[in-house]
Design a protein around this motif. Sequence first.
Motif, PDB file in Angstrom:
ATOM      1  N   GLN A  28       0.744  -1.234   0.009  1.00  0.00           N
ATOM      2  CA  GLN A  28       0.068   0.056   0.110  1.00  0.00           C
ATOM      3  C   GLN A  28       0.757   1.288   0.025  1.00  0.00           C
ATOM      4  OE1 GLN A  28      -2.626  -0.810   3.391  1.00  0.00           O
ATOM      5  NE2 GLN A  28      -3.641  -2.434   2.418  1.00  0.00           N
ATOM      6  N   VAL A  29       2.229   1.346  -0.154  1.00  0.00           N
ATOM      7  CA  VAL A  29       2.921   2.469  -0.189  1.00  0.00           C
ATOM      8  C   VAL A  29       4.110   1.982  -0.849  1.00  0.00           C
ATOM      9  CG1 VAL A  29       2.602   3.125   2.386  1.00  0.00           C
ATOM     10  CG2 VAL A  29       4.419   1.533   1.875  1.00  0.00           C
ATOM     11  N   GLN A  30       4.346   3.266  -1.784  1.00  0.00           N
ATOM     12  CA  GLN A  30       5.832   3.047  -2.389  1.00  0.00           C
ATOM     13  C   GLN A  30       6.881   3.283  -1.766  1.00  0.00           C
ATOM     14  OE1 GLN A  30       6.071   2.466  -5.757  1.00  0.00           O
ATOM     15  NE2 GLN A  30       8.449   2.774  -5.271  1.00  0.00           N
ATOM     16  N   PRO A  31       7.738   2.118  -1.747  1.00  0.00           N
ATOM     17  CA  PRO A  31       8.909   2.267  -0.794  1.00  0.00           C
ATOM     18  C   PRO A  31       9.994   3.155  -1.457  1.00  0.00           C
ATOM     19  CG  PRO A  31       8.831   0.314  -2.190  1.00  0.00           C
ATOM     20  CD  PRO A  31       7.577   0.967  -2.357  1.00  0.00           C
ATOM     21  N   SER A  32      10.797   3.844  -0.562  1.00  0.00           N
ATOM     22  CA  SER A  32      11.522   4.704  -0.893  1.00  0.00           C
ATOM     23  C   SER A  32      12.930   3.985  -0.685  1.00  0.00           C
ATOM     24  CB  SER A  32      11.686   6.022  -0.267  1.00  0.00           C
ATOM     25  OG  SER A  32      11.797   5.895   0.988  1.00  0.00           O
ATOM     26  N   LEU A  33      12.909   2.966  -0.119  1.00  0.00           N
ATOM     27  CA  LEU A  33      14.339   2.182   0.338  1.00  0.00           C
ATOM     28  C   LEU A  33      14.182   0.926  -0.144  1.00  0.00           C
ATOM     29  CD1 LEU A  33      16.958   2.873   1.980  1.00  0.00           C
ATOM     30  CD2 LEU A  33      15.776   2.263   3.928  1.00  0.00           C
TER      31      LEU A  33
ATOM     32  N   ALA B 240      13.205   2.802  -9.553  1.00  0.00           N
ATOM     33  CA  ALA B 240      14.383   3.201 -10.000  1.00  0.00           C
ATOM     34  C   ALA B 240      14.764   4.287  -9.014  1.00  0.00           C
ATOM     35  CB  ALA B 240      14.521   3.765 -11.367  1.00  0.00           C
ATOM     36  N   GLU B 241      14.029   4.992  -8.482  1.00  0.00           N
ATOM     37  CA  GLU B 241      14.415   6.137  -7.570  1.00  0.00           C
ATOM     38  C   GLU B 241      14.540   5.718  -6.124  1.00  0.00           C
ATOM     39  OE1 GLU B 241       9.899   5.329  -7.104  1.00  0.00           O
ATOM     40  OE2 GLU B 241      11.464   5.414  -8.946  1.00  0.00           O
ATOM     41  N   CYS B 242      14.556   4.420  -5.847  1.00  0.00           N
ATOM     42  CA  CYS B 242      14.685   3.789  -4.466  1.00  0.00           C
ATOM     43  C   CYS B 242      16.090   3.986  -4.034  1.00  0.00           C
ATOM     44  CB  CYS B 242      14.305   2.552  -4.448  1.00  0.00           C
ATOM     45  SG  CYS B 242      12.348   2.422  -4.211  1.00  0.00           S
TER      46      CYS B 242
END
Lengths: 329, 288
Positions: free
Chosen positions: B33-38, B111-113
């Motif tokens: 439910q969330v877009q991971p950043s890591l 790709a931004e993670c």
Amino acid sequence: MAGSGVVNQKIVTLRNSAGQALYCVLHAPDQASFPAPSLAILLLSPGVKMRVAPHRLYRKLTQTFLDRGIAVLRVDFHGLGDSEGELPEVQLDQLYRQVQLGRHVGDVAAAINWVEHELGIRRVLVGGLCGGALTGLLAAEFDRRVIGLYTIGIPVCLDGTGQHSADTMTRGQLGSLRKRYIAKLLKPDAWLRLLSLRSDFRLIWRSLTVASAARRQRQAVRKSEGLTPAPASAPASNLNPLFPRAFFALLRAQTPILLLFSGADRLKWEFDEKFAEPWAAGLAPYTAFTQVCLIEKANHVLSDPAWVAAATRQTAAWLDRHFVDARSA
Amino acid sequence: MNMPAKKTMVLEEAFFMPVGEQQVFAVLHRPSQVQPSLIVVLCHALAEEKLWSHRVYVKFARQLADLGVAVLRFDMRGEGDSDLEFEDSTLVTRIDDVRAAVAAARSKAGAECRVVLLGHRFGGSVAAAAAAQLREQVQGLVIWDPLPDSADYFQQLLRSNLTTQMAIHGKVIKTRDALIEDLLNGQLIVADGYGLHRNFYQQAVELDWSSDSSVFTRPVLLLEVAKAGQTEPSDKLKQLLNTHASCACEVVTEPPLWRETRQFHQEAKQFAAKTLSWLSAQWPGAVS
């Protein structure tokens, strides 16, 4: 797929009756030689070492099955490997005990269902190393789709009984200990340990009196329930009560059983002394269906390549003896 | 650290990723439910140590994903369900596998993670070597139970060969030094059922990640397992702390979850807690 020696592998995620995802890997035989396999083997997670087994033993054995047109499904049980689920035990012996009492039998049924529905294969072999072998036995007892049991180091006793080890050791183990104790008579360090009360006196006593203990045990004969033949002597206190019943159920169904044991492993002694000898009369009519092989000097997990090679040879011979027709039927 | 409340559903995807002509088994864990950043890429310990500690990795991956962090676990070639026999794998194949895992993780999770490599024991050495090569593609490095001295580690690994000799011959007929000499002469040496080959051994013992400054161009967390009575980092790790401002080191108490003990190791509480705390401090908001 280059380099691995094992071809056509595919990840399979199936669900057990509790809805937990079980991660498995399927190896299909060569399509050109075996376009429609009719037999599969389920190699079941041994202890906590998941679907690859120690030193990837299951992968090493896989080609032997594939060469005979037998599909291979390596299965992670719930709570182990990559699969979903939680196991409550914090001690390994307690975990092993629950495995030995059939914790994962339902997972095997789910895997057989998957093989039948997805691959159209209605007959399977089950088994593996240690706990995987025993789970296969317990699952096979109630599943007529199982036509063969493949075992390496199958345990007949229950772990985690909480009993002192001296009470549960086999005569073979105690005899070996007795020799070691006698050899220690010439060692000053051993006498120092004895006189400073640091020795295991209970174990020493039992190892020296094993013969009389065996006589006493034979005096207390207990009959088993149902169709399981009565043993000639009282069952060992730590014998898995599910083992004789399941084993004889398979034999009555004329199910071939391969029993590979390692020479340096206590499990062969336990099998002989706690099952094969007490039930010798009951087992006698079924010798055509049981094949016991000993891999000399091998340890429990067959960590030397020569031991794996010996296991592979015995596996191939057993498959060729019993399942050449079955794979094309 | 106060653990955030469990709040997300976790998705898991097992797949084979190609590396050259071979396949590498991998599992991606990600919050639904969330877009991971890591993304944390887990690099497992070597051989049988990998199998004993496997469930710890699985549970930690699920814990991280539950906290909003994507995780990629994978089996290095020669191990687990990945291709190659162990004796055909090397340090180079392992580093290549980490590189492929980082690429696959970015491709699947975003790709931004930011990417953090986390390795356990020899897997930590592999992760460090891969981080040095991947440069700015890896934003953080965590090593559980770091092994700065690979030669000593491989000496310990050969113990099981001596045990096998005892089983077969009733005595040790080749010492560890003799085994290593055989290894260097091209013989395959078996330890715990795994065939060690000269190429792998030489590459491994020559790996000196702790002296490679390019490893420390990003935040690095080293979690050293306390030996009896130890409360401060070992001299070797203190030296790293003094040399690299990016390096943090803590001493933790963990059982030897990488080998057989009486315990069924399913989690590494201190490794996990210290790692989560460090990740939260480095990248606020990444761990929810």
